[in-house]
Design an enzyme around this catalytic site. Sequence first.
Site, PDB file in Angstrom:
ATOM      1  N   SER A  14      35.524  33.673  26.418  1.00  0.00           N
ATOM      2  CA  SER A  14      35.024  33.173  25.124  1.00  0.00           C
ATOM      3  C   SER A  14      33.854  34.036  24.635  1.00  0.00           C
ATOM      4  CB  SER A  14      34.637  31.697  25.222  1.00  0.00           C
ATOM      5  OG  SER A  14      33.509  31.516  26.037  1.00  0.00           O
ATOM      6  N   ASN A  15      33.083  34.589  25.561  1.00  0.00           N
ATOM      7  CA  ASN A  15      32.015  35.504  25.125  1.00  0.00           C
ATOM      8  C   ASN A  15      32.600  36.794  24.544  1.00  0.00           C
ATOM      9  OD1 ASN A  15      29.141  34.570  25.627  1.00  0.00           O
ATOM     10  ND2 ASN A  15      30.146  33.941  27.522  1.00  0.00           N
ATOM     11  N   ARG A  66      32.751  48.289  46.954  1.00  0.00           N
ATOM     12  CA  ARG A  66      32.303  48.021  45.574  1.00  0.00           C
ATOM     13  C   ARG A  66      32.134  49.334  44.815  1.00  0.00           C
ATOM     14  NH1 ARG A  66      30.531  42.811  44.756  1.00  0.00           N
ATOM     15  NH2 ARG A  66      30.061  41.662  46.646  1.00  0.00           N
ATOM     16  N   MET A  95      32.552  38.211  37.382  1.00  0.00           N
ATOM     17  CA  MET A  95      31.988  37.630  38.607  1.00  0.00           C
ATOM     18  C   MET A  95      31.899  38.640  39.748  1.00  0.00           C
ATOM     19  SD  MET A  95      31.308  34.814  37.411  1.00  0.00           S
ATOM     20  CE  MET A  95      31.725  33.510  36.293  1.00  0.00           C
ATOM     21  N   ILE A  97      29.181  41.764  41.565  1.00  0.00           N
ATOM     22  CA  ILE A  97      27.929  42.525  41.569  1.00  0.00           C
ATOM     23  C   ILE A  97      28.310  43.984  41.397  1.00  0.00           C
ATOM     24  CG2 ILE A  97      26.014  43.279  43.053  1.00  0.00           C
ATOM     25  CD1 ILE A  97      26.025  40.472  44.272  1.00  0.00           C
ATOM     26  N   HIS A 114      24.082  35.095  31.327  1.00  0.00           N
ATOM     27  CA  HIS A 114      24.029  34.114  32.410  1.00  0.00           C
ATOM     28  C   HIS A 114      23.730  32.720  31.833  1.00  0.00           C
ATOM     29  CE1 HIS A 114      23.511  32.487  36.363  1.00  0.00           C
ATOM     30  NE2 HIS A 114      22.390  31.909  35.968  1.00  0.00           N
TER      31      HIS A 114
HETATM   32  C1  GRF Z   1      29.713  32.070  30.822  1.00  0.00           C
HETATM   33  O1  GRF Z   1      29.096  30.829  30.983  1.00  0.00           O
HETATM   34  C2  GRF Z   1      28.809  33.185  31.283  1.00  0.00           C
HETATM   35  O2  GRF Z   1      27.473  32.938  31.041  1.00  0.00           O
HETATM   36  C3  GRF Z   1      29.071  33.207  32.764  1.00  0.00           C
HETATM   37  O3  GRF Z   1      30.443  32.992  32.883  1.00  0.00           O
HETATM   38  C4  GRF Z   1      30.903  32.247  31.758  1.00  0.00           C
HETATM   39  C5  GRF Z   1      31.996  33.037  31.138  1.00  0.00           C
HETATM   40  O4  GRF Z   1      32.614  32.374  30.090  1.00  0.00           O
HETATM   41  N1  GRF Z   1      28.590  34.442  33.341  1.00  0.00           N
HETATM   42  P1  GRF Z   1      33.691  33.136  29.205  1.00  0.00           P
HETATM   43  O5  GRF Z   1      34.688  33.788  30.156  1.00  0.00           O
HETATM   44  O6  GRF Z   1      32.983  34.148  28.360  1.00  0.00           O
HETATM   45  O7  GRF Z   1      34.341  32.055  28.384  1.00  0.00           O
END
Ligand code: GRF
Length: 235
Positions: A14-15, A66, A95, A97, A114
């Site tokens: 969604s971001n 990594r 998700m 590092i 975050h």
């Molecule tokens: C968000 O809450 C972001 O802050 C965290 O993981 C989530 C990802 O959401 N790191 P999306 O995949 O962007 O919907």
Amino acid sequence: MALPLAVLVSGGGSNLQSIIDRIEEGSLDAEVRLVISNKAGAYGITRARNNGIPTKVMSHKDYASREAFDRDMVAAMREHGVIAPEGAVVMAGFMRIVTPELLDAFPNRVMNIHPALLPSFPGIHGQGDAAEYGVRISGCTVHFVDEKMDNGPIIIQAAVPVQAGEDGDSLGPRILKLEHRILPQALQWLAEERLTVDGRHVHVKVGPKPLAAQPRADSEPSAPALVWPPLEEGF
Ligand code: GRF
């Protein structure tokens, strides 16, 4: 030139969508050249495809280290024209590092979002951990990435009130709405070359537009949020 971006996702994206939407709307001067996911089924990949954005799925499990994984990501970014000093990388729900293989290829140009007010509640359950702790205010943070998890100089934060008895499920969506505003804003500052990093501190140069937060149609009118530095028009 529009800011060339690689967006890294592991989930719903969604971001990523908020970045795509702001670009389409004209408030974010960037071009998403590549979306990389470490998870084959990530809906973020579908969102990218729906918008004609090149995608690459790379399972970290196929790599011995990594560093090797990050080297391949950087190579893919190069192939798609995401190269420093112009290019930048966004970890939007990614998700993993990352290592100096990626960070050194994009000095001060890798951002992460975050869902908590760092340095409180790092890790993958930021919303739930904050609610369980009983904080009265939580929020979200966009920061430059370094080698440590959810560390690195903070660019912008937004705060939301927390009601007694809330959990991550009720708090998370309110935080997410603000994530969708502060991440594109931070990227636009980067696109306009208005961010300078001085140790742990990020300075935002005052821009041509007045610093005045405009409520978006889809934001919650009942929950005025503190966002600092303030959102500008269009975010
Ligand atoms: C968000 O809450 C972001 O802050 C965290 O993981 C989530 C990802 O959401 N790191 P999306 O995949 O962007 O919907």
